[in-house]
Design a protein around this motif. Structure first.
Motif, mmCIF file in Angstrom:
data_model
loop_
_atom_site.group_PDB
_atom_site.id
_atom_site.type_symbol
_atom_site.label_atom_id
_atom_site.label_comp_id
_atom_site.label_asym_id
_atom_site.label_seq_id
_atom_site.Cartn_x
_atom_site.Cartn_y
_atom_site.Cartn_z
ATOM 1 N N CYS A 27 0.844 -1.186 0.000
ATOM 2 C CA CYS A 27 0.000 0.000 0.000
ATOM 3 C C CYS A 27 0.884 1.242 0.000
ATOM 4 C CB CYS A 27 -0.919 0.011 1.229
ATOM 5 S SG CYS A 27 -2.009 1.455 1.316
ATOM 6 N N LEU A 28 0.681 2.096 -0.983
ATOM 7 C CA LEU A 28 1.388 3.371 -1.088
ATOM 8 C C LEU A 28 0.365 4.487 -0.986
ATOM 9 C CD1 LEU A 28 3.723 5.316 -1.855
ATOM 10 C CD2 LEU A 28 3.219 4.792 -4.258
ATOM 11 N N THR A 29 0.587 5.427 -0.036
ATOM 12 C CA THR A 29 -0.323 6.555 0.141
ATOM 13 C C THR A 29 0.463 7.856 0.089
ATOM 14 O OG1 THR A 29 -1.824 5.252 1.520
ATOM 15 C CG2 THR A 29 -2.019 7.636 1.667
ATOM 16 N N ILE A 30 -0.008 8.766 -0.759
ATOM 17 C CA ILE A 30 0.576 10.108 -0.877
ATOM 18 C C ILE A 30 -0.539 11.080 -0.546
ATOM 19 C CG2 ILE A 30 1.803 11.700 -2.389
ATOM 20 C CD1 ILE A 30 2.237 9.065 -4.184
ATOM 21 N N GLN A 31 -0.426 11.775 0.578
ATOM 22 C CA GLN A 31 -1.571 12.517 1.089
ATOM 23 C C GLN A 31 -1.171 13.919 1.530
ATOM 24 O OE1 GLN A 31 -3.727 10.538 4.226
ATOM 25 N NE2 GLN A 31 -5.522 11.828 3.924
ATOM 26 N N ASP B 168 -6.082 14.260 -1.380
ATOM 27 C CA ASP B 168 -6.102 15.587 -0.752
ATOM 28 C C ASP B 168 -4.968 16.496 -1.204
ATOM 29 O OD1 ASP B 168 -8.235 14.530 0.705
ATOM 30 O OD2 ASP B 168 -6.928 13.875 2.331
ATOM 31 N N GLY B 169 -4.755 16.559 -2.522
ATOM 32 C CA GLY B 169 -3.753 17.471 -3.056
ATOM 33 C C GLY B 169 -2.378 16.873 -3.247
ATOM 34 N N GLY B 170 -2.198 15.581 -2.936
ATOM 35 C CA GLY B 170 -0.915 14.932 -3.175
ATOM 36 C C GLY B 170 -0.666 14.725 -4.657
ATOM 37 N N ASP C 107 -9.203 13.934 -5.381
ATOM 38 C CA ASP C 107 -8.836 15.348 -5.325
ATOM 39 C C ASP C 107 -7.313 15.500 -5.302
ATOM 40 O OD1 ASP C 107 -11.520 16.017 -5.306
ATOM 41 O OD2 ASP C 107 -11.632 16.073 -3.130
ATOM 42 N N ALA C 108 -6.668 14.796 -6.214
ATOM 43 C CA ALA C 108 -5.211 14.784 -6.294
ATOM 44 C C ALA C 108 -4.809 14.529 -7.746
ATOM 45 C CB ALA C 108 -4.634 13.725 -5.356
ATOM 46 N N THR C 109 -3.472 14.407 -7.983
ATOM 47 C CA THR C 109 -2.969 14.432 -9.359
ATOM 48 C C THR C 109 -1.986 13.304 -9.633
ATOM 49 O OG1 THR C 109 -3.196 16.853 -9.451
ATOM 50 C CG2 THR C 109 -1.729 15.837 -11.058
ATOM 51 N N ILE C 110 -2.146 12.690 -10.812
ATOM 52 C CA ILE C 110 -1.122 11.828 -11.401
ATOM 53 C C ILE C 110 -0.449 12.628 -12.509
ATOM 54 C CG2 ILE C 110 -0.607 9.701 -12.639
ATOM 55 C CD1 ILE C 110 -1.610 9.109 -9.904
ATOM 56 N N ASP C 111 0.840 12.866 -12.369
ATOM 57 C CA ASP C 111 1.604 13.581 -13.395
ATOM 58 C C ASP C 111 2.325 12.527 -14.225
ATOM 59 O OD1 ASP C 111 3.099 15.242 -14.953
ATOM 60 O OD2 ASP C 111 4.031 16.352 -13.308
#
Length: 456
Positions: free
Chosen positions: A183-187, A219-221, A241-245
């Motif tokens: 599990c990877l979380t970027i928050q 949340d903006g990660g 509510d976040a982004t994949i670049d």
């Protein structure tokens, strides 16, 4: 450190660890069975020439390494960090906080969480990067849940940063005694994980690969990749509510903008090859959105989850295609104008899909009225004609063939539903009795038969 809690305040000084000849580790924080070892290092610099292992041995053996107050851990030569217990009753934990940093070179095995490549053992492991200016730079790859079948988690939060070559989340061979879970979380705003290569989620393409992986960007990660985020079977990508670049490929598993209404922003291409896209519709103004700046190609499945009882005419712009090209392909069983039915509270609702909505190249779902077999927004003689063409069909009927109550048949019950909504969207008109609708249906069928004979 074995079985103790040790704090080291370096006060700006340097601690250099050379390790032992022919050993793999310069720093070991490992608890023996029933023990938790903890090493907290603050306000200084640590250099290691060999690897670092944090975890435990035997039942309930655990280890923790905490870096705080601007502490820097640098791998000067061989870069390998293993964070795991060797049973599933213990754990390994590395926490980087308070502006601290870990820097690993590309020479070595990289970062392994939940499995030990030195002995093939697997257990529980977790790494956390928390706070502005806190970061971990892995010159090589990150393995969260490994081929040895471990449980692993990585959290980047509150403005923390992590970098790596590639990241694998929940991928292991079938010969492992326990399926891997990662599990990877970027928050949080300004929280970032960046790779020069890709991020791979779930079982993988090889026939002997299994495992489960979850990646959550919240949340903006931001998750920024050099190549691709690829989701295999057993994998889930949730961006709320976040982004994949970078580019996203779904080759199995699931992607979703959130556990409720959320926006998934993809600054790149979206390619749905297989698997399922999950969309939540919570209200007419609160629903999941995929916002894509590059090209969009669709296949695979669409799973729509209703969170309320919608009204006919409610429309949901669920895929904003901000590129110039049209959407390529379509979801399985849902060509342009296709209708699918969902339930909420025991009631059935029909949704019509269009890939030409919004600005002309977006995907829109619209709720159609009961009785509207062709999904054109009106209940009229065209719908009666469709129902008539399939009158008394006894099995496998669908909404598009006149089955409005989901019993697989087309009969007087469906005629009554059509009658109750007669001329919806057309204008004022008296509502006919069901028997009148049946007569109309039979009349249309007769006209169709005569027209066919005349052509012959």
């Amino acid at each position: 450190v074995h079985g103790d809690a040790v704090s080291m305040a370096l006060n700006g000084h340097l601690l250099h660890s050379t390790g032992v000849e022919d050993d793999r580790w310069s720093i070991s924080v490992t608890g023996w069975p029933g023990q938790t070892s903890r090493l907290t290092v603050t306000a200084g610099n640590v250099e290691t020439e060999l690897g670092v292992i944090v975890g435990g041995y035997g039942e309930n053996g655990s280890g923790e390494l905490i870096l705080d107050e601007n502490t820097h851990l640098d791998f000067t030569d061989y870069a390998e960090m293993v964070i795991t217990s060797d049973t599933f009753s213990g754990y390994g934990l590395v926490r980087v906080q308070g502006g601290s940093q870990i820097t690993m070179s590309s020479f070595g095995m990289g970062l392994w969480v939940g499995g030990n490549p030195a002995n093939g053992n697997a257990g529980n492991g977790r790494v956390e990067v928390s706070g502005t200016e806190s970061r971990i730079d892995v010159g090589g790859n990150v393995y969260l849940g490994t081929m040895y079948g471990g449980n692993a988690a990585m959290l980047v939060e509150l403005g923390g940063t992590a970098t790596a070559a590639t990241v694998e989340v929940g991928n292991n061979a079938t010969w492992a005694s326990h399926d891997a879970y990662g599990c990877l979380t970027i928050q949080g705003e300004d929280s970032l994980l960046e790779t020069t290569g890709g991020v791979y989620i779930g079982g993988g393409s090889a026939s002997d690969s299994t495992g489960t992986g979850d990646v959550n960007v919240l949340d903006g990660g931001t998750l920024r990749v050099g190549t691709v985020v690829k989701v295999w079977g057993g994998g889930t990508l949730r961006v709320d509510d976040a982004t994949i670049d970078g580019n996203v490929v779904l080759a199995g598993g699931r992607i979703t903008p959130g556990s409720s209404a959320g926006i998934m922003t993809i600054d790149g291409d979206l390619d749905i090859l297989d698997g399922t896209v999950v969309l939540d519709l919570q209200s007419a103004s609160s629903y999941d959105v995929l916002r894509v700046s590059g090209s969009v190609s669709l296949s695979g499945n669409l799973d729509v989850q209703l969170g309320y009882a919608p009204s006919p005419g409610d429309a949901f712009l669920t895929l904003e295609n901000n590129g110039l090209d049209s959407i390529a392909g379509n979801f399985a069983g849902l060509s342009e104008g296709g209708i699918r039915c969902e339930t909420f509270g025991g009631d059935r609702f029909a949704l019509r899909v269009s890939y030409l909505g919004g600005t002309g190249n977006d995907m829109v779902l619209m709720v159609v009225s009961p009785g509207d077999a062709d999904g054109d927004g009106m209940v009229d003689d065209r719908d009666a004609s469709i129902l008539g063409a399939h009158w008394q069909q006894q099995s496998d009927a669908t909404w598009a063939t006149g089955d409005f109550n989901d019993d697989g048949k087309v009969n007087d019950v469906d005629a009554a539903i059509l009658a109750a909504h007669w001329h919806y969207g057309v204008g004022e008109a008296p509502v006919p009795e069901p028997t009148t609708v049946v007569s109309l249906i039979l009349g249309l069928m007769t006209v169709a038969v005569l027209a066919t004979r005349h052509r012959k």
